[in-house]
Write an enzyme that holds these catalytic residues in place. Structure first.
Site, PDB file in Angstrom:
ATOM      1  N   ASP A 132       1.015  -1.114  -0.088  1.00 58.08           N
ATOM      2  CA  ASP A 132      -0.095   0.114  -0.075  1.00 58.08           C
ATOM      3  C   ASP A 132       1.081   1.147  -0.116  1.00 58.08           C
ATOM      4  O   ASP A 132       2.166   1.202   0.333  1.00 58.08           O
ATOM      5  CB  ASP A 132      -0.818  -0.174   1.236  1.00 58.08           C
ATOM      6  CG  ASP A 132      -1.989   1.051   1.172  1.00 58.08           C
ATOM      7  OD1 ASP A 132      -2.106   1.474   0.065  1.00 58.08           O
ATOM      8  OD2 ASP A 132      -2.605   1.235   2.509  1.00 58.08           O
ATOM      9  N   GLU A 178       2.728   5.105  -3.727  1.00 56.95           N
ATOM     10  CA  GLU A 178       2.733   6.013  -4.863  1.00 56.95           C
ATOM     11  C   GLU A 178       3.863   6.707  -5.122  1.00 56.95           C
ATOM     12  O   GLU A 178       4.366   6.879  -6.199  1.00 56.95           O
ATOM     13  CB  GLU A 178       1.479   6.811  -4.936  1.00 56.95           C
ATOM     14  CG  GLU A 178       0.059   6.151  -5.071  1.00 56.95           C
ATOM     15  CD  GLU A 178      -0.130   5.444  -3.855  1.00 56.95           C
ATOM     16  OE1 GLU A 178       0.194   5.734  -2.790  1.00 56.95           O
ATOM     17  OE2 GLU A 178      -0.744   4.004  -3.994  1.00 56.95           O
ATOM     18  N   ASP A 185      -8.672   2.800  -3.087  1.00 56.29           N
ATOM     19  CA  ASP A 185      -9.904   3.253  -2.260  1.00 56.29           C
ATOM     20  C   ASP A 185     -11.156   3.426  -3.154  1.00 56.29           C
ATOM     21  O   ASP A 185     -11.379   4.681  -3.215  1.00 56.29           O
ATOM     22  CB  ASP A 185      -9.132   4.214  -1.280  1.00 56.29           C
ATOM     23  CG  ASP A 185      -8.085   3.642  -0.413  1.00 56.29           C
ATOM     24  OD1 ASP A 185      -8.143   2.515  -0.247  1.00 56.29           O
ATOM     25  OD2 ASP A 185      -7.694   4.649   0.208  1.00 56.29           O
TER      26      ASP A 185
HETATM   27  O1  MIG Z   1      -5.415   5.543   3.238  1.00 51.71           O
HETATM   28  O2  MIG Z   1      -3.636   0.736   5.397  1.00 51.71           O
HETATM   29  O3  MIG Z   1      -5.859   1.564  -0.052  1.00 51.71           O
HETATM   30  O4  MIG Z   1      -6.672  -0.698   1.452  1.00 51.71           O
HETATM   31  O5  MIG Z   1      -6.823  -0.494   4.481  1.00 51.71           O
HETATM   32  C1  MIG Z   1      -5.523   4.555   4.391  1.00 51.71           C
HETATM   33  C2  MIG Z   1      -5.070   1.467   5.648  1.00 51.71           C
HETATM   34  C3  MIG Z   1      -4.201   3.616   3.954  1.00 51.71           C
HETATM   35  C4  MIG Z   1      -5.212   2.552   2.064  1.00 51.71           C
HETATM   36  C5  MIG Z   1      -5.452   1.177   1.404  1.00 51.71           C
HETATM   37  C6  MIG Z   1      -6.474   0.532   2.220  1.00 51.71           C
HETATM   38  C7  MIG Z   1      -6.063   0.305   3.397  1.00 51.71           C
HETATM   39  C8  MIG Z   1      -5.576   1.641   4.345  1.00 51.71           C
HETATM   40  N1  MIG Z   1      -4.686   2.162   3.452  1.00 51.71           N
END
Ligand code: MIG
Length: 767
Positions: free
Chosen positions: A406, A409, A480
């Site tokens: 995650d 980016e 998301d």
């Molecule tokens: O913006 O780790 O896309 O699946 O649950 C929050 C917390 C950060 C974004 C991910 C989402 C995940 C969340 N993360």
């Protein structure tokens, strides 16, 4: 760029180097159908992070000069080059397939500067940038173009009339069809015309711009301000060949472990061991099949990567092993940024060994994410990737079955990462401006390499951010979304678009991530999710829980029914995943991929195909209990009613909340397993085959579903044949010791159970 007059040329194998008054360019035939157009604006050679091992296919060319320029002729194409490095591609019959636009870009600014400034005060997102780019590829619109692909983009399947940007972006606001960039950047699209189709891959990882005839219907264009002019035109006899061509250049997904095709249950977060175990037993108690449970960021000690919160999860290995006994795999989230904290080994190692990105002054660059002030590993360096992999191995040693990357980016909470942040890049220092879109790929590469230390199990690695070619390293999800109906609808075009862009193993959070879900939406979303490649229910921390049982009995039963359907279809999906690993053809396909000659498939946003044989027409709107279903040419078997519907037009199908209309193509087979609580719960000795029509043949793949032995030949490839009422199996490859003992044939409403021997000898399906 102004190339000016074509002065001379030189042929060098499959490459033609062209000297213009204003610079040098070249055209290379990668194959008889793949044309590379190149001008090294910044580097003399290709500078690709997508095409890592450059393959070439034999493509003899010959050159003809003509008054206006040069013809480069292959067995399939005629590439004509003109002054100004204009390039037109014809087929051998002299039909223009793709031509450069001859004019300049011309656009009327739709709003004036003062209006933009005014609107910006209220927080409207306005772009004040000058619209001309240093590199611009302008293609003349012939009028009949549809555009597909571009990786993960919102908006309709057909991108004609839309504009996009490639700049990996984390924005948790609902991503509607006006959003230009999401987490992923795949600068590849397919142009479909009445009598031709080709792909265009712009191999430039800087920020790039795509305008598919929005600015001016006379042309479509691709632009960039940095990097090289370097693009591939991939021709082929149909859209499938074009997708395959793109994957031949950039790679395909590997075969996943079979459990990955099951249902996944997630939440940000299952807070502690007790809660996770409760979810697990609830699933089993209710008979809802499930293969994977997720640990989101709260399993870590203060969000520190590669740590565990020992209070919430005192015995990770023990817990993971227990869950495994119940048939659950555990997948943990993995964020790239490393908390700045003295005494935290991952941070200290990074500082000591110079593993982090630097600011322009050569100091470690910090920003904020969940853990607070954090540093960012420089994944462009192999030594950093190796180090990352060592910690990954320790994580995997607890028994984790997968990692979900995650925030790569990379995300920053405290303003954007400045463009001048420095990446080591193996001695060729590069800036964030250049490397931004690659961060996800480089992290994926680190994690895929690190996984190898774990021995023989197949990787399950998911990414949120990426660039073209990431499919070699991992799969993905769309990030998301929100629990709103439009996003359910949108997810279909997103997943189909990604499938056309090499990334067929993907899915959207089922039920929606942000905002509160409700029972009807969850039921409909589970019907869709059950058919998309990656099937995971996931929701965000501040929202209502949305496990299948959260909205009462009826919702639970509907969700369970469709999750079970997915488990019945697992062998069909597995075959499609195997095929995708060979060719790059996606598991889930927009109808246009299989029926491109049928104009009515070209703008179908609310239906999709699973492989060639199964058509889904889900309900995507609140309160809707009936819908029009477009069935292409041929007859289609209504999966639920077991009646035939005539294709070549729309049929009206009632679709109460418990029904997602499904159709099976005539003259097709679909292999099925019995429902299991999880993949591998029982050893499957009997394969069920749904057979429609009077003549079908089907290739079926079988292996142990777990490890890499298949790469050494430990798999079976069956050919199932049905014609003149005779069903017969044969082997194209036999290397896996287990074979089915019997077959249950469902042939046009009749059922036959036959032994392996009978199937091998040929069995007459006569009632
Ligand atoms: O913006 O780790 O896309 O699946 O649950 C929050 C917390 C950060 C974004 C991910 C989402 C995940 C969340 N993360």
């Amino acid at each position: 760029m102004n190339f000016g007059k074509l002065i001379s040329y030189r042929v060098c194998g499959q490459r033609v180097v062209l000297r213009f008054a204003g610079g040098t360019g070249r055209i290379e035939l990668i194959s008889p159908e793949i044309v590379n157009v190149f001008c090294g604006c910044e580097t003399e050679e290709h500078h690709s992070y997508s095409i890592e091992e450059r393959r070439m296919w034999n493509a003899p060319i010959h050159i003809e000069e003509f008054p206006e320029g040069l013809k480069i002729i292959t067995s399939r194409l005629e590439v004509r080059v003109f002054d100004g490095f204009r390039v037109d591609v014809y087929d051998r019959e002299g039909r223009l397939l793709c031509g450069d636009y001859r004019g300049e870009r011309s656009y009327e600014p739709s709003v004036n500067h003062a209006d933009l400034i005014l609107a910006a005060q209220e927080g409207h997102e306005v772009s004040l940038i000058d619209k001309n780019h240093k590199i611009e590829i302008l293609k003349a619109m012939q009028g009949d173009e549809c555009f597909y692909g571009l990786g993960d983009k919102t908006g309709p399947l057909n991108k004609r009339g839309y504009e996009y940007e490639m700049w990996n972006t984390n924005n948790p606001a609902p991503q509607m069809e006006n959003v230009k960039s999401l987490y992923k950047s795949v600068p590849f699209f397919i142009t479909l015309r009445e009598d031709c189709v080709f792909g265009l891959f712009f191999d430039n990882h800087y920020k790039t711009y795509f305008d598919m005839g929005k600015e001016n219907p006379a042309y479509y264009y691709v632009g960039a301000d940095r990097g090289n002019l370097d693009y591939y035109m991939i021709f082929g006899e149909n859209m499938a060949r074009v997708v395959e061509g793109f994957c031949a250049l950039t790679g395909t997904h590997e075969l996943p472990p079979m459990w990955a095709l099951g249902y996944h249950q997630s939440r940000w977060s299952y807070e502690n061991e007790a809660e996770l175990r409760k979810v697990a037993s609830r699933l089993r108690m209710l008979g809802i099949p499930c293969d994977a449970l997720y640990l989101d960021i709260d399993f870590m000690d203060h969000f520190k990567v590669y740590t565990w919160d020992n209070e919430k999860f005192p015995n990770p290995a023990g817990m993971i092993a227990d869950l495994k006994k119940q048939g659950f795999r555990t997948v943990a989230i993995l964020d790239p940024a490393v908390k700045k904290e003295e005494g935290y080994p991952v941070y200290e190692e990074g500082v000591k060994n110079d593993y982090f990105l630097k600011d322009a002054n050569g100091e470690i660059y910090y920003n904020k994410v969940w853990a607070g002030v954090s540093a960012y590993p420089d994944f462009s360096e192999k030594r950093v990737r190796d180090w990352w992999g060592v910690h990954e191995k320790e994580m995997l040693d607890t028994g984790l079955a997968g990692l979900l990357m995650d925030m790569n980016e990379p995300s920053t909470f405290d303003g954007q990462m400045p463009p001048d942040v420095v990446f080591g890049n193996e001695g060729n220092a590069a800036t964030h401006e250049e490397m931004h879109n690659l961060y996800g790929n480089l992290m994926a590469k680190a994690v895929r390499e690190g996984w190898k230390k774990d021995g023989g199990k197949r990787p399950f690695i998911v990414t949120r951010a990426c660039f073209a070619g990431v499919q070699k390293y991992c799969m993905s999800w769309t990030g998301d979304n929100h629990s709103i109906w439009v996003m359910l609808r949108e997810s279909i075009a997103q997943v189909c678009g990604m499938g056309l862009s090499g990334m067929g193993f993907t899915g959207a959070d089922v039920g929606g991530y942000g905002s509160d879900c409700n029972g009807e939406l969850l039921a409909r979303w589970t019907q869709v999710g059950a058919l998309l490649p990656y099937f995971r229910n996931h929701s965000s921390r501040p929202t209502r829980h949305q496990e299948p049982w959260r909205f009462g009995d009826e919702t639970m039963r509907i969700c369970r029914e469709y999750i079970r359907l997915r488990y019945r279809l697992i062998p069909y999906y597995y075959d499609l995943f195997w095929q995708m690993a060979q060719t790059g053809l996606p598991v889930v396909r927009p109808l246009v991929l299989e029926y491109e000659k049928d104009p009515r498939t070209r703008n179908l946003n609310d239906q999709f195909l699973v492989g060639p044989n199964l058509l889904a027409a889900p309900v995507l709107a609140q309160g809707m209990e009936c819908r029009a279903v477009y069935l292409p040419e041929g007859r289609w078997l209504d999966y639920w009613k077991e009646t035939w519907a005539e294709g070549g037009g729309y049929v009206l199908r009632e679709a109460p909340l418990d029904c997602c209309p499904l159709y099976v193509r005539e003259n097709a087979m679909i292999p099925m397993y019995p429902v299991q609580n999880y993949v591998g719960e029982t050893q499957i000795r009997e394969l069920t085959l749904l057979i429609t029509g009077c003549e079908a043949s089907y290739v079926h793949y079988q292996d142990n579903g777990e490890d890499m032995a298949y790469q050494k030949g430990a798999y079976n490839l069956y050919v199932f044949d049905y014609r003149d009422r005779i069903f017969q199996i044969s082997f194209r490859h036999r290397g896996y010791e287990r074979v089915y003992d019997s077959y249950r044939l469902l042939v046009n409403g009749q059922e036959y159970v036959i032994s392996r021997k009978m199937a091998e000898a040929g069995f007459a399906c006569v009632p």
